[in-house]
Scaffold this active site. Structure first.
Site, PDB file in Angstrom:
ATOM      1  N   GLY A  86       0.820  -1.203   0.000  1.00 39.64           N
ATOM      2  CA  GLY A  86       0.000   0.000   0.000  1.00 39.64           C
ATOM      3  C   GLY A  86       0.851   1.249   0.000  1.00 39.64           C
ATOM      4  N   GLY A  88       0.531   5.805   0.862  1.00 42.50           N
ATOM      5  CA  GLY A  88      -0.280   6.908   1.358  1.00 42.50           C
ATOM      6  C   GLY A  88       0.516   8.190   1.344  1.00 42.50           C
ATOM      7  N   GLY A  89      -0.087   9.249   1.868  1.00 46.00           N
ATOM      8  CA  GLY A  89       0.568  10.545   1.850  1.00 46.00           C
ATOM      9  C   GLY A  89       1.858  10.600   2.646  1.00 46.00           C
ATOM     10  CG  MET A  90       2.181  11.169   6.392  1.00 46.45           C
ATOM     11  SD  MET A  90       3.378  12.507   6.316  1.00 46.45           S
ATOM     12  CE  MET A  90       4.379  12.131   7.755  1.00 46.45           C
ATOM     13  CB  VAL A  93       2.332   0.147   3.899  1.00 50.93           C
ATOM     14  CG1 VAL A  93       2.277  -0.961   4.956  1.00 50.93           C
ATOM     15  CG2 VAL A  93       1.920   1.486   4.504  1.00 50.93           C
ATOM     16  CG  ASP A 201      -6.924  10.011   5.901  1.00 47.56           C
ATOM     17  OD1 ASP A 201      -7.982  10.350   5.332  1.00 47.56           O
ATOM     18  OD2 ASP A 201      -5.976   9.486   5.304  1.00 47.56           O
TER      19      ASP A 201
END
Length: 210
Positions: A86, A88-90, A93, A201
């Site tokens: 995965g 995401g913005g940060m 993963v 979020d």
């Protein structure tokens, strides 16, 4: 929205000041009461169906969708990197493997371009350290925080399942299943709120189902 569910939604949104939910515990109690009613109705229906000679058993299976992609590294810290699961913005993963404890972990790695900014690095470590304080069945547990050759990362509990978004992409949930999910999400958020944390979020893609 089914008619029997609308009054509960109205109370949750606070349309009627005299009946709105002031505390999360109030909403959870109402959801559980609604759950109990639906379970009783379902049990009555199952009992009726079981007496029907034409009833056929059903079985459902969970899709296994593995996303293979080129990996930027084979190891980080003392963890093996197996695949990307995965992003995401940060950060991305990955599924990793902790050789010392013989278990799978999920590893979140801060992107290199963000790792060059102290503010992002501090936020990244703050996120991990804050969540690590919470031990709750509906919060992913943080195991380790570290840095390896400029890669900032933390290792966390690996949830062997899928996101709620993936499940909803195949079919909507029944009211009973939806309430079950909502109650568990609220219990996790309640545990976070008790230590002063706000998720910011909450969405189906961030809800993992075993």
């Amino acid at each position: 929205i089914p008619a029997e569910f609308r009054p509960l939604i109205d109370r949750a949104l606070g349309f009627d000041p005299n009946q709105r939910c002031e505390e999360i515990e109030d909403l959870m109690t109402q959801l559980r009461n609604f759950q109990s009613t639906l379970r009783q109705e379902a049990m009555t229906k199952d009992l009726s169906d079981s007496r029907s000679p034409n009833r056929e058993p059903t079985q459902t299976t969970m899709d296994s969708r593995e996303k293979h992609a080129g990996l930027p590294f084979e190891r980080i810290g003392h963890f093996q990197i197996r695949r990307r699961i995965g992003s995401g913005g940060m950060g991305d993963v990955y599924e990793g493997y902790d050789e010392s404890l013989k278990r799978k972990v999920a590893i979140k790695v801060l992107p290199p371009e963000l790792g060059r900014h102290d503010s992002f690095v501090k936020r990244f470590y703050s996120e991990a350290a804050s969540v690590a304080k919470i031990v709750h069945p509906h919060i992913v547990q943080i195991f380790f925080i570290g840095e390896d050759h400029g890669h900032h990362f933390f290792a966390m509990e690996f949830v062997d399942g899928e996101s709620l978004a993936e499940q909803l992409g195949r079919a909507p949930l029944s009211i009973t299943d939806a309430l079950n999910v909502i109650v568990q999400i609220l219990e996790g958020l309640q545990a976070a709120h008790r230590v002063g944390l706000v998720h910011r979020d909450v969405k189906p893609g961030n809800i993992l189902r075993e």
